[in-house]
Each structure stands twice: as C-alpha cells, then as structure tokens.
Write a protein that holds these residues in place. Structure first.
Motif, mmCIF file in Angstrom:
data_model
loop_
_atom_site.group_PDB
_atom_site.id
_atom_site.type_symbol
_atom_site.label_atom_id
_atom_site.label_comp_id
_atom_site.label_asym_id
_atom_site.label_seq_id
_atom_site.Cartn_x
_atom_site.Cartn_y
_atom_site.Cartn_z
ATOM 1 N N ILE A 345 -39.783 -8.603 -4.188
ATOM 2 C CA ILE A 345 -39.414 -7.185 -4.224
ATOM 3 C C ILE A 345 -38.071 -7.022 -3.545
ATOM 4 O O ILE A 345 -37.763 -7.718 -2.569
ATOM 5 N N MET A 346 -37.254 -6.091 -4.051
ATOM 6 C CA MET A 346 -35.925 -5.884 -3.462
ATOM 7 C C MET A 346 -35.391 -4.524 -3.870
ATOM 8 O O MET A 346 -35.844 -3.924 -4.851
ATOM 9 N N ALA A 347 -34.425 -4.056 -3.095
ATOM 10 C CA ALA A 347 -33.721 -2.823 -3.422
ATOM 11 C C ALA A 347 -32.294 -3.172 -3.825
ATOM 12 O O ALA A 347 -31.679 -4.078 -3.265
ATOM 13 N N LYS A 348 -31.775 -2.432 -4.801
ATOM 14 C CA LYS A 348 -30.401 -2.628 -5.253
ATOM 15 C C LYS A 348 -29.716 -1.270 -5.341
ATOM 16 O O LYS A 348 -30.369 -0.238 -5.530
ATOM 17 N N TYR A 349 -28.399 -1.303 -5.209
ATOM 18 C CA TYR A 349 -27.630 -0.087 -5.407
ATOM 19 C C TYR A 349 -27.491 0.163 -6.905
ATOM 20 O O TYR A 349 -27.305 -0.767 -7.696
ATOM 21 N N ALA A 350 -27.570 1.416 -7.300
ATOM 22 C CA ALA A 350 -27.495 1.752 -8.726
ATOM 23 C C ALA A 350 -26.126 1.361 -9.277
ATOM 24 O O ALA A 350 -25.102 1.527 -8.606
ATOM 25 N N PRO A 351 -26.083 0.838 -10.504
ATOM 26 C CA PRO A 351 -24.787 0.467 -11.090
ATOM 27 C C PRO A 351 -23.925 1.695 -11.368
ATOM 28 O O PRO A 351 -24.450 2.784 -11.622
ATOM 29 N N THR A 352 -22.638 1.512 -11.317
ATOM 30 C CA THR A 352 -21.708 2.600 -11.646
ATOM 31 C C THR A 352 -21.656 2.789 -13.160
ATOM 32 O O THR A 352 -22.165 1.956 -13.923
ATOM 33 N N LYS A 353 -21.017 3.870 -13.599
ATOM 34 C CA LYS A 353 -20.863 4.127 -15.034
ATOM 35 C C LYS A 353 -20.096 2.996 -15.716
ATOM 36 O O LYS A 353 -20.367 2.633 -16.851
ATOM 37 N N GLU A 354 -19.141 2.440 -14.983
ATOM 38 C CA GLU A 354 -18.353 1.345 -15.545
ATOM 39 C C GLU A 354 -19.201 0.074 -15.683
ATOM 40 O O GLU A 354 -19.063 -0.676 -16.663
ATOM 41 N N GLU A 355 -20.072 -0.145 -14.712
ATOM 42 C CA GLU A 355 -20.912 -1.346 -14.743
ATOM 43 C C GLU A 355 -22.008 -1.254 -15.800
ATOM 44 O O GLU A 355 -22.330 -2.242 -16.466
ATOM 45 N N ASP A 356 -22.601 -0.060 -15.952
ATOM 46 C CA ASP A 356 -23.666 0.133 -16.938
ATOM 47 C C ASP A 356 -23.697 1.594 -17.355
ATOM 48 O O ASP A 356 -24.368 2.420 -16.734
ATOM 49 N N PRO A 357 -22.968 1.942 -18.420
ATOM 50 C CA PRO A 357 -22.896 3.354 -18.834
ATOM 51 C C PRO A 357 -24.237 3.910 -19.298
ATOM 52 O O PRO A 357 -24.425 5.124 -19.353
ATOM 53 N N GLU A 358 -25.195 3.048 -19.624
ATOM 54 C CA GLU A 358 -26.490 3.496 -20.125
ATOM 55 C C GLU A 358 -27.515 3.709 -19.011
ATOM 56 O O GLU A 358 -28.598 4.225 -19.258
ATOM 57 N N PHE A 359 -27.177 3.321 -17.775
ATOM 58 C CA PHE A 359 -28.158 3.416 -16.699
ATOM 59 C C PHE A 359 -28.511 4.871 -16.418
ATOM 60 O O PHE A 359 -27.643 5.742 -16.306
ATOM 61 N N SER A 360 -29.802 5.126 -16.291
ATOM 62 C CA SER A 360 -30.276 6.472 -15.971
ATOM 63 C C SER A 360 -31.463 6.371 -15.037
ATOM 64 O O SER A 360 -32.351 5.536 -15.234
ATOM 65 N N MET A 361 -31.512 7.238 -14.038
ATOM 66 C CA MET A 361 -32.625 7.241 -13.103
ATOM 67 C C MET A 361 -33.926 7.671 -13.775
ATOM 68 O O MET A 361 -35.015 7.388 -13.281
ATOM 69 N N GLU A 362 -33.812 8.370 -14.914
ATOM 70 C CA GLU A 362 -35.006 8.801 -15.626
ATOM 71 C C GLU A 362 -35.537 7.731 -16.578
ATOM 72 O O GLU A 362 -36.659 7.842 -17.071
ATOM 73 N N ASP A 363 -34.733 6.726 -16.856
ATOM 74 C CA ASP A 363 -35.148 5.662 -17.769
ATOM 75 C C ASP A 363 -36.342 4.932 -17.165
ATOM 76 O O ASP A 363 -36.269 4.391 -16.057
ATOM 77 N N ILE A 364 -37.434 4.906 -17.904
ATOM 78 C CA ILE A 364 -38.674 4.364 -17.356
ATOM 79 C C ILE A 364 -38.596 2.861 -17.119
ATOM 80 O O ILE A 364 -39.463 2.279 -16.477
ATOM 81 N N ARG A 365 -37.547 2.209 -17.591
ATOM 82 C CA ARG A 365 -37.387 0.776 -17.313
ATOM 83 C C ARG A 365 -36.983 0.516 -15.864
ATOM 84 O O ARG A 365 -37.097 -0.599 -15.380
ATOM 85 N N TYR A 366 -36.487 1.560 -15.182
ATOM 86 C CA TYR A 366 -35.961 1.374 -13.835
ATOM 87 C C TYR A 366 -36.813 2.134 -12.818
ATOM 88 O O TYR A 366 -37.116 3.313 -13.002
ATOM 89 N N SER A 367 -37.170 1.453 -11.740
ATOM 90 C CA SER A 367 -37.801 2.119 -10.599
ATOM 91 C C SER A 367 -36.713 2.527 -9.627
ATOM 92 O O SER A 367 -35.693 1.842 -9.501
ATOM 93 N N SER A 368 -36.932 3.626 -8.943
ATOM 94 C CA SER A 368 -35.849 4.166 -8.129
ATOM 95 C C SER A 368 -36.364 4.778 -6.835
ATOM 96 O O SER A 368 -37.560 5.039 -6.682
#
Length: 807
Positions: A345-368
C-alpha cells in the motif's frame, strides 16, 4: 308458359349479378392499378449516427457525441455482464446534507446488467441478496422470486456494420430525473422541498470511456422551495459523477466472515444448501492482493503484490500537510508485511494535467484522499466493493478542513495537565501533523475493511498508560481502529509519555487474518479451520479481542484502560487542572473570549464522556464472541461490586454539583445565562441512560443468569438515595440539584406510564420507589430548610402524586 317465364327471370337475374360483379372487379382492378405502392421503411444506418463530425471515445463501450447527443455503442458480448454503477457527488452546493455530505460522497452503488429485449436494450439492477447455483433446480425459483427491476429501456437505433454491437441514445437517460441514479435521495427531496428537475438547466458535462469503466458527469438543477443555500434562488444545482465499471470475470475467492475478528462484510442468502434451510453466507470486504512470486511467498519471504493498493492525494491538499497524509497511508506497509506483502500500500501525489490529462478524482479506477473545504469536523473512509465476493475495488478517504481544530482542542483539554506542549492554541506543527497522520491511518483502516474495534482500548492496564516505556512501544490502545485519541490518564510528572494514538498489535493480527494468501485453499470453506486456529491461538489475550460498542462497558468509544472508574478518576484530576488554567491558555493570550467559550463547551463534553465510561458498567454485559469449541460463556454480566463502585463514583462526580465546572472567570465572560440548563442537559444524559428501559430489562434478565448481580431494584434505590441525599438531612438544595431531582421524578414517571415495557417488574419497582420518595420528601419539607427548598419539596411531592395517579 309459366316455366318459360320463370326461366327468363332466372336468366335476367344471373346476367345482372354477373354484370355487377364484373363492374366491381373492374373498379377494384382500376383502384389497384392507380393506388401508389407503399414505400419500404428505410432502416437507419450506422452512418446516420456516427458521422464524419462525430467525436468517439473508445473504451468499455464506444461513446459517440454528435450535435449534443450521446450514443453508447454496446457490444453484444457485454449483454448480461455484471457491472457496478456508482453514483457520487462531484460538486455540491453549500450545506447540502447538513455538512456531512461533500464533493466525492458516494450516494448509491448497484450492480447493473444490459440486456436485449425485442427492439429494446434494458438496463436492470441485479441483487445478490438471494443466490443459488445456476445448475440446481432451485435457481429457477430464486430468479422467479427476485425479479430484477428495470431502470430504463432504450430504443435500439441501429447496429454497427458487422452486427456485433448496438447503438442506443443515452442523452435523455442522463438528463432526466431517474431516481435510481439521482444524487438527491428521497430524504433530501423532503428536507429541501424539491418540486422537479428543470431540464432546461440540466445537462451532460462529459462522458468518457476507459478500458474497464465509463465516467459520466452531469449537472442537475432542481426547483426547490427550501434549498440548503442561496435560498432566494429556489434552486439546487448539483454536479454528479456516474461510474460504471465492469466487475471482474475472474472473481476473487471470498474469505468467510468471523465476528471474532473485525471486518466489514457483505452477505446473501444461499439457497444451494442441502440443509433444511437456506444458508446465510457472509464474506469479509478486502482488497485483492496476489503475490508476484507465489513460491517465494509460500516460503515465508516478503513479496510485492501484483497490484498494490494506491491512494492519490487530492491536489487541493495544503502543501504543509501532504507529507503527514502520505505517512498515514504508508504506515500500513509495515502492517501488511505481517501478512507477507512488501510495498502493498502507498500514497502518491496526483499527476498533473501534463503528466496525465485523463486523470480524474472521480474515475473509479483511482482511489484518493480528498481534502474538502468544509467547516465539518470529521474524516471518513468509505469504499466500493464487489457484492459477489467482498473485493474492494476503490475507496475515497475524505478529510474535512476543520477537523484539525477538533484535534487541537481535544489535545489541549485531555492532555494539557501532563503535557506542556498542549497548553496553547498554537499547537506545534509536528504534533498537529502527527495527529493528522494517525487520523488518516484510522480512515485507511476503514478503507481496508476494518470497522471500529472499541474493545482494543480495554486491553491495556490503566497504570501502564502512565509509563513512558510502555506507551512509546505499545501506544495507548491495541489498534488504530479504536476511538482512543489521546492519553488522558498520564499525570503531571509522568515522563516520556506518548499522548497520541498509533497503529498497534491488533492491526497486524487483523490484516494477517484477512489478507494472508492461503494458496492451498480451493474454496472459502477449506480456509476456515486455519482461520479458526489463528483466532483461538490468541483468544486469551485481550490485545487481540474484537468488540462492538453496544451494551459492553469494555467496548466504549473514546475510553482507554481496563478500569473505567480508575481511568475516569485520573481523567477528572487532569480536567480540573485544565479548567483552572483555561483562561490563561486562551483568552489571556488572544485578548478575546471566542476560544475560551468554544473550549469550555468542549470541556463539558470531555467531562460527560468520562462520566459515560463509568455509567456504562451499570447494567453492562461483557460480550466475548466464541465458537462452541471454545471454553466459557459468550455473555457475562458485570460484577455487582463493579456496578456498585460505578454508582458511588457517579454520585460523587456526576450527580453532585461540580463546583469546579462553575468558575466565574469563565462563565461571566462567555454567556449571560444558560449555565443551569446546560449542566442539567449533561446530567440528564447520564440519568436517562441509567433509567433506560432496555438497560433495566437487561438487568432483570441478568439476575436470572446470575442471582448475585446488581439488580434493577437495588440500582434505582441507590440512585434515588444519592440524588435525594439532602432530604435525609437538614440541608438546603441548590439550583443544580433541584433541577436534577425533578428530572429524576419526570424520568420515573415516564417509565411508570410507558405502554410498551417488556417487564412488568419495571412498573412495580418504579411505583415502589416513587412511593418511598414521597414519604421521604413529606418528612423533609418540614425540616428547617430555606424557603426555596421547601417549595421545591412540595413541588416534587405534587409531581410524584401526578405520576402515581395520572388523570
């Protein structure tokens, strides 16, 4: 002659009939010749909907967008596949839900399937409350008696060119007020007087398709007569996120739930059983952790999981707090090593728009871990799980901005007497960070499947919590999942004390029990004997006990130590020191009374909790969850001696007027009135808890099992004698005691005249005690006491007579 005439008539009639028939036939023929042939209906083509200007997003389904219309291209291979539909709030109006609902809050989770019926595509909700093996005859009955509701029926617009998928228009579905996916449950609609959804102000923001899920963002605007904010608009606008994720076809093998170890669970009724009734099956909720190298894992080596548990930090998190939140997640790595996993288990900082423009906190693939701008003082750790197996698929831990203020206040109030660094409104940043770290660890525990374990704080002897050596190693409770926030037992002069909670030995034990991979097991049932042994090997050690907070005084929220009377005595000694110094630590530093008023109100709450821990012993039943193969009883009443000790303590520390709480240096500076009512409310909480019908019934039942226990009749007599102690002497009664004594009579009257008491003995005991009190006060009112006390006694006598003879 006659024959000739008859023949002529027949011939004429026949000729005329033929002529008419020929004319009709001719007209029909002419009509048929001139009538236009009906045009064949033109079957819509794929290209009619997916055009050159159509924007297509390929993923689980293809999503097409043309002229403000959204189309799903659903592969026929996905018909009947189980998917999880999760409805969340993305953006929220101020005040919705009373402060405990926020951006990211989950509103609904349901299993759905897409099915074809005639020229329709049906979206249906599938339940797992009742199941059966589909190879058995009873499966047909289970299906027949659990008809799946249809959320929506879509028209099939067309098929793709190779007929492997169908197109449906989902625009209306996602812009209508469909209750099954609405972010406004019925209770909110009633509270805010919602009238209707306004379609002109409701629309789809976006639909994005990913390999295993589709994310929809909607804006809904409702007409409401009592909105939670901006009342003049008569409007509620809410932004909603719908996540639809395909459930794993390769199901995780479930682990059977055991109430002796704390885990959240999912359950169903299985009709496949060969027993004489259906089986209630229950599985724990947990993440799927599979070792990369199963052979090394089986040899006892630490192995990384194929897919670790990853939490992304909300970009809205203040920079100064990020490291503490990350630590709160990463602290569980050591715990998972007990279960054989490295870097699980680990925590990561959310990617920037430049790193991953598709990243969304609501996307069920990602825990936040969300950081919410809200005045609410709380944090939560919800998760989404597969209802078939209990596999946790995603979770969003929520931290509310103002929560740290609660921790600062409690730190000052509960540890300030023995902890110099807590005696300030400006708590050192590292200590605030440590508190936040541990709150996050607690919420991560929930997200891993662990519920509260309030029995863990009872595992440690009270005096051990005054030892620096012990607390630095063991913390203040056996688990982070208890509500043991601070060490309020340590006294001034105790050295090297740990005051803040931490992860403990129970956490290692529970994670190992729930997450260790038993690679040899072929089904959940084959694991049970091993899991039982792990529990029974530690059954005699209170550190590894799990207990839920109900009637068990050893599983109380916010308490620490294995003797509540002793622990609360230490706590009260500290609280008296804090109360004396409270103005010096607050208003004298800030030159205003805002913090003094806030902290004094919370100090009364701390006092009430310490009192509540002791009162829980009276009528308390210890619960020791066991299987029949283990020795001893599951339920055991608290001893009579312990209950009597608790009653004596309550009389002295709760029902006697607490002069130290009535310091004029505080009261005269924070409010013009209300002191007596505030104190009465706090005392009534304890009084009503003791004179609670369920508690009295439990005490009557306990006396059947153990005739030596503290009986309800003795408890009420002792309570009456203590609260009306002045009536046995020539003593005046102060205003706080007068209020409390009248409350006692009112509560007894309520019990006496209750229509739903399960035990007739309660009425008998209450009536007898009120009659005894009436006799006692009749004598007391003639003693040489002040006029207010005399009036008070007369009023009490009148109230007793009314209770004994209503109407």
């Amino acid at each position: 002659m006659r024959k000739l005439l008859l023949f002529s008539l027949i011939l004429a009639f026949t000729f005329q009939t033929e002529v008419i028939a020929q004319k009709k036939k001719s007209r029909k023929k002419q009509t048929e010749q001139v009538a236009p042939k009906p045009k064949k209906s033109k079957k819509p083509k794929y290209s009619d909907f997916v055009k050159s200007n159509t924007k297509t997003d390929d993923g689980l389904f293809k999503v097409h967008f043309t002229n403000n219309k959204y189309m799903y291209e659903i592969p026929k291979a996905h018909f009947g596949k189980e998917m999880l539909l999760v409805t969340r709030i993305k953006d929220i109006p101020a005040g919705l839900g009373g402060g405990y609902v926020n951006a990211g809050s989950k509103i609904n989770t349901q299993v759905v399937v897409w099915e074809k019926f005639q020229n329709k595509i049906l979206l249906k909700v599938k339940s797992y409350n009742a199941i059966a093996n589909d190879s058995l005859p009873i499966y047909k009955s289970v299906k027949a008696n659990n008809l799946e509701p249809i959320i929506y029926a879509f028209d099939v617009k067309t098929e793709n060119e190779d007929s492997t998928s169908v197109l449906v228009d989902v625009t209306k579905f996602f812009t209508s007020d469909i209750k099954a996916i609405s972010a406004l449950p019925a209770r909110y609609r009633r509270t805010y007087k919602v009238r209707r959804l306004d379609p002109s102000r409701s629309f789809i923001n976006s639909i994005k398709s990913y390999p295993n899920n589709i994310e929809v963002v909607q804006d809904f605007t409702f007409d409401a007569d009592a909105p939670p904010s901006n009342s003049r608009t008569n409007t509620i606008t809410i932004r909603v996120n719908q996540s639809m994720i395909v459930l794993p076809e390769d199901k995780m093998m479930p682990r059977i739930y055991d109430k002796r170890v704390g885990y959240f669970s999912i359950g169903n009724v299985d009709y496949s059983s060969e027993a004489l009734k259906a089986d209630d099956k229950r599985y724990i909720r947990r993440w799927r952790l599979e070792p990369k190298d199963i052979n090394a894992y089986n040899r006892g080596e630490l192995v990384e999981p194929i897919k670790p548990i990853v939490y992304y930090l909300d970009p809205a998190t203040p920079d100064k707090l990020k490291k503490y939140i990350k630590q709160g997640v990463d602290d569980w790595q050591k715990v998972f090593e007990t279960a054989g996993f490295k870097n699980a288990i680990m925590a990561k900082y959310a990617p920037t728009k430049e790193e991953d423009p598709e990243f969304s906190m609501e996307d069920i693939r990602y825990s936040s871990i969300r950081y919410v701008a809200s005045t609410t003082r709380n944090a939560t750790g919800p998760s989404v799980s597969d209802p078939r197996t209990g596999e946790i698929l995603e979770s969003d831990i929520i931290w509310y901005h103002n929560h740290l203020r609660s921790y600062r206040n409690r730190y000052l109030l509960e540890t300030g007497a023995a902890n110099p660094s807590a005696r300030t409104l400006d708590t050192p940043a590292e200590e605030i960070g440590e508190m936040m770290r541990m709150v996050i660890s607690h919420e991560v525990g929930h997200a891993l499947g662990l519920p509260h374990n309030m029995a863990a704080s009872y595992a440690y002897p009270v005096d051990s919590l005054r030892s620096g050596k012990f607390t630095q190693k063991m913390g203040i409770a056996a688990t982070i999942m208890d509500y043991a926030r601070y060490n309020y037992i340590a006294q001034p002069g105790d050295k090297n004390i740990r005051f803040i909670r931490q992860l403990g030995p129970y956490d290692h034990y529970a994670i190992n029990w729930g997450y260790r991979k038993l690679s040899w097991a072929k089904n959940p049932e084959s694991e049970v004997s091993t899991l039982d042994k792990w529990i029974e090997d530690k059954a005699d050690n209170p550190i590894y006990r799990f207990g839920g907070q109900r009637f068990d005084p050893s599983a109380q929220t916010e308490g620490i130590g294995n003797d509540q009377v002793k622990a609360s005595t230490y706590g009260m000694k500290n609280l008296k020191i804090v109360a004396t110094n409270l103005p010096d630590w607050t208003s004298n530093q800030t030159n205003n009374y805002v913090d003094l008023s806030e902290l004094y109100g919370e100090l009364l709450g701390v006092w009430s909790r310490y009192v509540g821990h002791v009162s829980g012993n009276i009528g308390g039943i210890y619960e020791y969850n066991k299987k029949p193969s283990q020795k001893g009883f599951v339920y055991k009443p608290v001893t009579k001696e312990k209950q009597k000790e608790a009653m004596n303590w309550l009389q002295e520390n709760a029902f006697k007027t607490q002069e130290w709480l009535l310091d004029d240096k505080i009261l005269a500076n924070i409010d013009e009135s209300g002191y007596t009512n505030r104190m009465l409310r706090l005392q009534n909480r304890q009084l009503n808890g003791l004179l609670n019908k369920a508690k009295l019934e439990r005490m009557i039942d306990a006396s059947v099992i153990d005739p030596t226990t503290y009986e309800a009749i003795d408890m009420i007599r002792d309570l009456r004698n203590g609260i009306f102690q002045e009536a046995n002497y020539t003593r005046n009664v102060d205003v706080f005691r007068r209020n409390l004594q009248k409350s006692f009579i009112d509560r007894m009257s309520t019990l006496l005249n209750s229509k739903n008491a399960q035990h007739a003995d309660i009425n008998s005991i209450v009536r007898g005690e009120l009659e005894s009190l009436n006799f006692q006060l009749t004598i007391a009112k003639n003693r040489r006491v002040n006029r207010m006390t005399k009036y008070h006694y007369r009023d009490c006598i009148a109230k007793i007579k009314e209770a004994l003879n209503p109407n």
